[in-house]
Design a protein around this motif. Sequence first.
Motif, PDB file in Angstrom:
ATOM      1  N   SER A  96      44.558  37.598  36.650  1.00 42.16           N
ATOM      2  CA  SER A  96      45.078  36.364  36.054  1.00 42.16           C
ATOM      3  C   SER A  96      46.360  35.921  36.776  1.00 42.16           C
ATOM      4  N   GLU A  97      47.228  36.880  37.086  1.00 42.80           N
ATOM      5  CA  GLU A  97      48.467  36.562  37.805  1.00 42.80           C
ATOM      6  C   GLU A  97      48.168  36.071  39.226  1.00 42.80           C
ATOM      7  N   LEU A  98      47.201  36.702  39.885  1.00 42.71           N
ATOM      8  CA  LEU A  98      46.821  36.265  41.230  1.00 42.71           C
ATOM      9  C   LEU A  98      46.225  34.855  41.201  1.00 42.71           C
ATOM     10  N   GLU A  99      45.470  34.558  40.155  1.00 39.58           N
ATOM     11  CA  GLU A  99      44.848  33.237  40.030  1.00 39.58           C
ATOM     12  C   GLU A  99      45.903  32.149  39.799  1.00 39.58           C
ATOM     13  N   LYS A 100      46.998  32.475  39.103  1.00 40.00           N
ATOM     14  CA  LYS A 100      48.051  31.473  38.833  1.00 40.00           C
ATOM     15  C   LYS A 100      48.612  30.889  40.128  1.00 40.00           C
ATOM     16  N   GLU A 101      48.702  31.719  41.156  1.00 40.60           N
ATOM     17  CA  GLU A 101      49.271  31.272  42.431  1.00 40.60           C
ATOM     18  C   GLU A 101      48.197  30.846  43.431  1.00 40.60           C
ATOM     19  N   ASN A 102      46.953  30.839  42.992  1.00 39.92           N
ATOM     20  CA  ASN A 102      45.839  30.509  43.869  1.00 39.92           C
ATOM     21  C   ASN A 102      45.847  29.016  44.184  1.00 39.92           C
ATOM     22  N   PRO A 103      45.900  28.646  45.468  1.00 41.62           N
ATOM     23  CA  PRO A 103      45.912  27.220  45.814  1.00 41.62           C
ATOM     24  C   PRO A 103      44.588  26.512  45.512  1.00 41.62           C
ATOM     25  N   GLU A 104      43.505  27.270  45.399  1.00 31.47           N
ATOM     26  CA  GLU A 104      42.198  26.690  45.099  1.00 31.47           C
ATOM     27  C   GLU A 104      41.596  27.384  43.882  1.00 31.47           C
ATOM     28  N   PRO A 105      41.924  26.926  42.667  1.00 32.45           N
ATOM     29  CA  PRO A 105      41.336  27.554  41.478  1.00 32.45           C
ATOM     30  C   PRO A 105      39.817  27.578  41.547  1.00 32.45           C
ATOM     31  N   VAL A 107      38.213  29.605  43.433  1.00 35.46           N
ATOM     32  CA  VAL A 107      37.896  30.182  44.737  1.00 35.46           C
ATOM     33  C   VAL A 107      38.736  31.448  44.868  1.00 35.46           C
ATOM     34  N   ALA A 108      38.093  32.572  45.114  1.00 34.69           N
ATOM     35  CA  ALA A 108      38.826  33.831  45.218  1.00 34.69           C
ATOM     36  C   ALA A 108      39.678  33.834  46.481  1.00 34.69           C
ATOM     37  N   SER A 109      40.987  34.023  46.293  1.00 32.38           N
ATOM     38  CA  SER A 109      41.882  34.105  47.445  1.00 32.38           C
ATOM     39  C   SER A 109      41.694  35.453  48.126  1.00 32.38           C
ATOM     40  N   ASN A 110      42.235  35.590  49.327  1.00 29.92           N
ATOM     41  CA  ASN A 110      42.143  36.866  50.024  1.00 29.92           C
ATOM     42  C   ASN A 110      42.802  37.977  49.212  1.00 29.92           C
ATOM     43  N   SER A 111      43.918  37.669  48.553  1.00 29.65           N
ATOM     44  CA  SER A 111      44.587  38.666  47.718  1.00 29.65           C
ATOM     45  C   SER A 111      43.698  39.103  46.565  1.00 29.65           C
ATOM     46  N   MET A 112      42.974  38.171  45.997  1.00 25.25           N
ATOM     47  CA  MET A 112      42.067  38.508  44.897  1.00 25.25           C
ATOM     48  C   MET A 112      40.929  39.409  45.386  1.00 25.25           C
ATOM     49  N   VAL A 113      40.400  39.102  46.560  1.00 28.72           N
ATOM     50  CA  VAL A 113      39.327  39.915  47.129  1.00 28.72           C
ATOM     51  C   VAL A 113      39.840  41.328  47.415  1.00 28.72           C
ATOM     52  N   ILE A 114      41.018  41.425  48.022  1.00 31.41           N
ATOM     53  CA  ILE A 114      41.617  42.741  48.313  1.00 31.41           C
ATOM     54  C   ILE A 114      41.798  43.519  47.015  1.00 31.41           C
ATOM     55  N   THR A 163      37.704  45.949  55.684  1.00 33.62           N
ATOM     56  CA  THR A 163      36.634  44.947  55.785  1.00 33.62           C
ATOM     57  C   THR A 163      37.072  43.625  55.162  1.00 33.62           C
ATOM     58  N   ALA A 164      37.681  43.702  53.990  1.00 30.99           N
ATOM     59  CA  ALA A 164      38.146  42.478  53.321  1.00 30.99           C
ATOM     60  C   ALA A 164      39.231  41.788  54.147  1.00 30.99           C
ATOM     61  N   SER A 171      37.874  34.451  58.712  1.00 28.07           N
ATOM     62  CA  SER A 171      37.380  33.197  58.141  1.00 28.07           C
ATOM     63  C   SER A 171      38.407  32.081  58.256  1.00 28.07           C
ATOM     64  N   GLY A 172      39.686  32.475  58.324  1.00 29.51           N
ATOM     65  CA  GLY A 172      40.736  31.472  58.415  1.00 29.51           C
ATOM     66  C   GLY A 172      40.960  30.722  57.124  1.00 29.51           C
ATOM     67  N   ARG A 173      40.241  31.108  56.065  1.00 21.94           N
ATOM     68  CA  ARG A 173      40.368  30.440  54.767  1.00 21.94           C
ATOM     69  C   ARG A 173      41.197  31.299  53.846  1.00 21.94           C
ATOM     70  N   LYS A 174      41.792  30.670  52.885  1.00 20.49           N
ATOM     71  CA  LYS A 174      42.574  31.382  51.867  1.00 20.49           C
ATOM     72  C   LYS A 174      41.710  31.882  50.734  1.00 20.49           C
ATOM     73  N   GLY A 175      40.453  31.475  50.647  1.00 14.61           N
ATOM     74  CA  GLY A 175      39.664  31.895  49.493  1.00 14.61           C
ATOM     75  C   GLY A 175      38.171  31.786  49.710  1.00 14.61           C
ATOM     76  N   ARG A 176      37.430  32.304  48.740  1.00 16.80           N
ATOM     77  CA  ARG A 176      35.976  32.286  48.751  1.00 16.80           C
ATOM     78  C   ARG A 176      35.497  31.782  47.394  1.00 16.80           C
ATOM     79  N   ARG A 177      34.382  31.077  47.384  1.00 21.43           N
ATOM     80  CA  ARG A 177      33.830  30.595  46.106  1.00 21.43           C
ATOM     81  C   ARG A 177      33.497  31.759  45.194  1.00 21.43           C
ATOM     82  N   THR A 178      33.846  31.612  43.911  1.00 22.69           N
ATOM     83  CA  THR A 178      33.510  32.648  42.926  1.00 22.69           C
ATOM     84  C   THR A 178      32.341  32.214  42.094  1.00 22.69           C
TER      85      THR A 178
END
Length: 178
Positions: A96-105, A107-114, A163-164, A171-178
């Motif tokens: 939830s805390e990682l999602e608050k700072e997510n630039p693309e709600p 979409v899983a950010s790299n930090s969320m994936v890690i 791997t993550a 990918s050069g992207r900050k996130g992935r579709r959830t």
Amino acid sequence: GRGPAVAAAAMEGAAAGVELCLSMAGVLCLWMGVMEVMQRAGLAEKLARLLHPVLRRLFPDFARDRGTMDTIAANVSANLLGLGNAATPFGLKAMSELEKENPEPGVASNSMVIFVVLNTASIQLIPTTVATLRLQYGSAQPMRILPAVWAASFLTALAAVLTAKLLGASSGRKGRRT
């Protein structure tokens, strides 16, 4: 023609299931109590401080966000102690805390994936659930599996995080579709 045998086996299986649940609940209560004592004695905070240098490297975007890093550290600490059930609320809060700072709600950010792969790999110093199951089913040395658990969980976590990181960087992207 085997109705009575099937009924007897079903009852025996149900009784074994209840017995297993009670023994697992007992061990979980014990380790939750140990975690509470650790928190009150300040040991959980010290463990979290020990984890912060590693976690800062894994989550550089949140290195200065004390609340998020503390929640992630609490989740990792609970997993280290083999308290997967206790780790779950911390994991949900951290996500939830990682999602608050997510630039693309959404979409899983790299930090969320890690975080998810680290949480899923779950390095355990004390594999309480597996040890309890081994004890329940008659193992004379339920903790004899420690070296194998340490090696497997560490290597799994390392491979998952690498791997993550590699896929996130490529990918050069900050996130992935959830």
